[in-house]
Design an enzyme around this catalytic site. Structure first.
Site, PDB file in Angstrom:
ATOM      1  N   CYS A 165      45.325  -9.726 -10.731  1.00 42.68           N
ATOM      2  CA  CYS A 165      44.252  -9.141  -9.915  1.00 42.68           C
ATOM      3  C   CYS A 165      44.722  -8.003  -9.019  1.00 42.68           C
ATOM      4  O   CYS A 165      43.914  -7.386  -8.319  1.00 42.68           O
ATOM      5  CB  CYS A 165      43.619 -10.238  -9.063  1.00 42.68           C
ATOM      6  SG  CYS A 165      43.012 -11.629 -10.032  1.00 42.68           S
ATOM      7  N   HIS A 305      40.682  -8.077  -0.047  1.00 40.45           N
ATOM      8  CA  HIS A 305      40.671  -8.759  -1.340  1.00 40.45           C
ATOM      9  C   HIS A 305      39.462  -9.687  -1.384  1.00 40.45           C
ATOM     10  O   HIS A 305      38.751  -9.715  -2.380  1.00 40.45           O
ATOM     11  CB  HIS A 305      41.983  -9.515  -1.528  1.00 40.45           C
ATOM     12  CG  HIS A 305      42.171 -10.085  -2.890  1.00 40.45           C
ATOM     13  ND1 HIS A 305      42.091  -9.323  -4.031  1.00 40.45           N
ATOM     14  CD2 HIS A 305      42.429 -11.361  -3.301  1.00 40.45           C
ATOM     15  CE1 HIS A 305      42.293 -10.087  -5.092  1.00 40.45           C
ATOM     16  NE2 HIS A 305      42.506 -11.332  -4.670  1.00 40.45           N
ATOM     17  N   GLU A 316      43.929 -14.417   4.005  1.00 42.04           N
ATOM     18  CA  GLU A 316      43.846 -12.982   4.291  1.00 42.04           C
ATOM     19  C   GLU A 316      43.458 -12.738   5.738  1.00 42.04           C
ATOM     20  O   GLU A 316      43.960 -11.805   6.384  1.00 42.04           O
ATOM     21  CB  GLU A 316      42.850 -12.309   3.352  1.00 42.04           C
ATOM     22  CG  GLU A 316      42.883 -10.789   3.450  1.00 42.04           C
ATOM     23  CD  GLU A 316      42.097 -10.096   2.354  1.00 42.04           C
ATOM     24  OE1 GLU A 316      42.217  -8.859   2.237  1.00 42.04           O
ATOM     25  OE2 GLU A 316      41.350 -10.775   1.603  1.00 42.04           O
ATOM     26  N   LYS A 337      33.516  -7.584  -3.320  1.00 45.70           N
ATOM     27  CA  LYS A 337      33.345  -8.713  -4.237  1.00 45.70           C
ATOM     28  C   LYS A 337      32.121  -9.554  -3.893  1.00 45.70           C
ATOM     29  O   LYS A 337      31.626 -10.306  -4.741  1.00 45.70           O
ATOM     30  CB  LYS A 337      34.599  -9.574  -4.250  1.00 45.70           C
ATOM     31  CG  LYS A 337      35.831  -8.887  -4.847  1.00 45.70           C
ATOM     32  CD  LYS A 337      37.017  -9.830  -4.890  1.00 45.70           C
ATOM     33  CE  LYS A 337      38.264  -9.162  -5.469  1.00 45.70           C
ATOM     34  NZ  LYS A 337      38.887  -8.207  -4.523  1.00 45.70           N
ATOM     35  N   HIS A 342      34.537 -10.764  -8.742  1.00 48.87           N
ATOM     36  CA  HIS A 342      35.954 -10.389  -8.823  1.00 48.87           C
ATOM     37  C   HIS A 342      36.215  -9.756 -10.181  1.00 48.87           C
ATOM     38  O   HIS A 342      36.134 -10.420 -11.218  1.00 48.87           O
ATOM     39  CB  HIS A 342      36.814 -11.637  -8.631  1.00 48.87           C
ATOM     40  CG  HIS A 342      38.264 -11.354  -8.440  1.00 48.87           C
ATOM     41  ND1 HIS A 342      38.809 -10.083  -8.552  1.00 48.87           N
ATOM     42  CD2 HIS A 342      39.307 -12.190  -8.139  1.00 48.87           C
ATOM     43  CE1 HIS A 342      40.113 -10.150  -8.335  1.00 48.87           C
ATOM     44  NE2 HIS A 342      40.432 -11.406  -8.078  1.00 48.87           N
ATOM     45  N   PHE A 401      47.398 -13.607  -9.001  1.00 49.65           N
ATOM     46  CA  PHE A 401      48.126 -14.776  -9.483  1.00 49.65           C
ATOM     47  C   PHE A 401      49.602 -14.421  -9.669  1.00 49.65           C
ATOM     48  O   PHE A 401      49.954 -13.308 -10.043  1.00 49.65           O
ATOM     49  CB  PHE A 401      47.555 -15.246 -10.819  1.00 49.65           C
ATOM     50  CG  PHE A 401      46.281 -16.054 -10.700  1.00 49.65           C
ATOM     51  CD1 PHE A 401      45.655 -16.263  -9.490  1.00 49.65           C
ATOM     52  CD2 PHE A 401      45.711 -16.621 -11.836  1.00 49.65           C
ATOM     53  CE1 PHE A 401      44.493 -17.007  -9.385  1.00 49.65           C
ATOM     54  CE2 PHE A 401      44.544 -17.368 -11.757  1.00 49.65           C
ATOM     55  CZ  PHE A 401      43.935 -17.565 -10.535  1.00 49.65           C
TER      56      PHE A 401
END
Length: 415
Positions: A165, A305, A316, A337, A342, A401
């Site tokens: 991502c 994010h 975050e 998002k 996402h 990830f």
């Protein structure tokens, strides 16, 4: 970037669940438009998750020859169309530039998953002889950059990045360094993804990563809200044209913003979960600001994010407080998002486009669906309505990830 040539943004291209080009997407962001709904491209009724952010109405034949479209997975089509839009928007004249100094760096997090699924079915049902000779070049990730390079005759750096991502952010940051350190004058850079497929939805659902609000898709992506229960899959592409400042000025280019810095870090913690307290994210943002030689107090906006996962959003938030200290409450923090889901490898590209336009237009898009804020997530997330505001510099964050993190620092460009 420290001790290097200045790098500016001169072109933008974007396809998303709320728009089929940059202008449509940006207008939708500012309006707080939701782009998430039931999956329509296949029957998802037997899957635990049946919602996604589809780029409805995308038609690759509007830009690409039919003979080429048939040989390309959807993620390649999306990346090429966004790349062509960005290049056209930049106004670079192919006859007036050194094509050896113009390159492409567009990545994807997963790549041609639909083509892989379809080809596996052909192999099992009909045998090896029925497998297309275009199976491999139609599904591997570097073929977005490869095809765009061929289409435009660009002979500079031609490569791809794959970091889950964080792909789009890493692609833009590394492309910026190629320009900053003299490997190219112009780079077309970003991310693309089209991974809304049965195995992908099933896999992410099995990992308990996805929201299961199948009956209320427009409310499913809700970063920092107490009711968040996972992210929503989306698809699209976001691409920037990066150019050395001297090259852009020499040809009289319109400049949207300046790419000031790029930072990376590794969590070294877990395959899918963020490091405790957002340690990796905090170090990443600080690395980006160090690279930009900019003080934290000069950052006015963070395009977060912000995936709508319980652990990720909290990590975050803590990372922002750690990094910015007393300045954190003054930040305008928002998540695209919340509107588009996402986009995995494309997320950093689309969100970089949004960050650049925030600086250019001096407005921050909202985080929608923020109805009951998580008490532990207590920053200014620009809830539900866009906010005009004076912006000097902004950060765009991506965390993936494997604990791979990336942050970009952009600043407003005078004039």
């Amino acid at each position: 970037m420290l001790n290097a040539r200045r790098v500016v943004v001169t072109g933008l291209g974007c396809i998303s669940p709320v728009g089929l080009n940059t202008r449509q997407t940006w207008d939708a962001f500012l309006a707080g438009k939701n782009g998430i709904g039931p999956v329509t491209r296949f029957d998802a009724s037997d899957l635990p998750v049946q919602i996604a952010g589809e780029a409805t109405g995308f038609e690759p034949l509007d830009r690409l020859p039919a003979k080429d479209v048939r040989k390309m997975d959807r993620f390649i089509q999306l990346g090429l169309c966004a790349g062509l839009e960005a290049f056209e928007d930049s106004g670079v004249d192919l006859e007036q530039v050194d094509l050896n100094r113009v390159g492409v760096l567009i990545g994807a997090g997963i790549g041609g998953l639909q083509t892989i699924e379809d080809t596996t079915a052909v192999l099992l049902e009909k045998g090896a002889r029925r497998v297309s000779p275009f199976y491999i070049p139609g599904s591997i990730i570097n073929m977005v950059s490869g095809n765009l390079s061929i289409m435009l005759g660009l002979r500079g750096p031609n490569l791809a990045i794959v970091t889950a991502c964080t792909t789009g952010t890493h692609a833009i940051g590394e492309a910026g360094r190629l320009v900053a350190f003299g490997d190219a004058e112009v780079m077309i850079a970003g991310g693309t993804e089209a991974a809304i497929t049965p195995t992908s939805l099933a896999g992410f659902a099995s990992a308990k990563a996805l929201s299961r609000r199948n009956e209320a898709p427009d409310q499913a992506s809700r970063p920092w809200d107490s009711g968040r229960d996972g992210f929503v899959m989306g698809e699209g592409a976001g691409v920037l044209v990066l150019e050395s400042l001297d090259h852009a000025k020499a040809r009289g280019a319109r400049i949207y913003a300046e790419l000031r810095g790029f930072g990376m870090s590794g969590d070294a913690h877990h395959m899918t979960q963020p490091a405790p307290g957002g340690d990796g994210a905090a170090r990443c943002m600080q690395n980006a600001m160090n690279n930009a030689n900019i003080a934290s107090e000069e950052i006015d906006h963070v395009n977060a994010h912000g995936t709508s996962t319980p652990l990720g959003d909290l990590a975050e938030t803590i990372a922002l407080k750690t990094t910015f200290g007393h300045h954190a409450p003054k930040l305008k923090v928002s998540s695209n998002k919340s509107m588009i889901g996402h986009l995995l490898g494309a997320a950093g590209g689309v969100e970089a486009v949004s960050t650049v336009l925030s600086l250019h237009d001096q407005v921050v898009p909202p985080t929608i669906n923020l109805q009951t804020p998580d008490p532990e997530c207590d920053l200014d997330y620009v809830p539900n309505s866009a906010q005009p505001v004076t912006l000097r510099a902004a950060i765009s964050n991506s965390f993936g990830f494997g604990g791979t993190n990336g942050s970009l620092v952009f600043s407003a460009f005078p004039g």
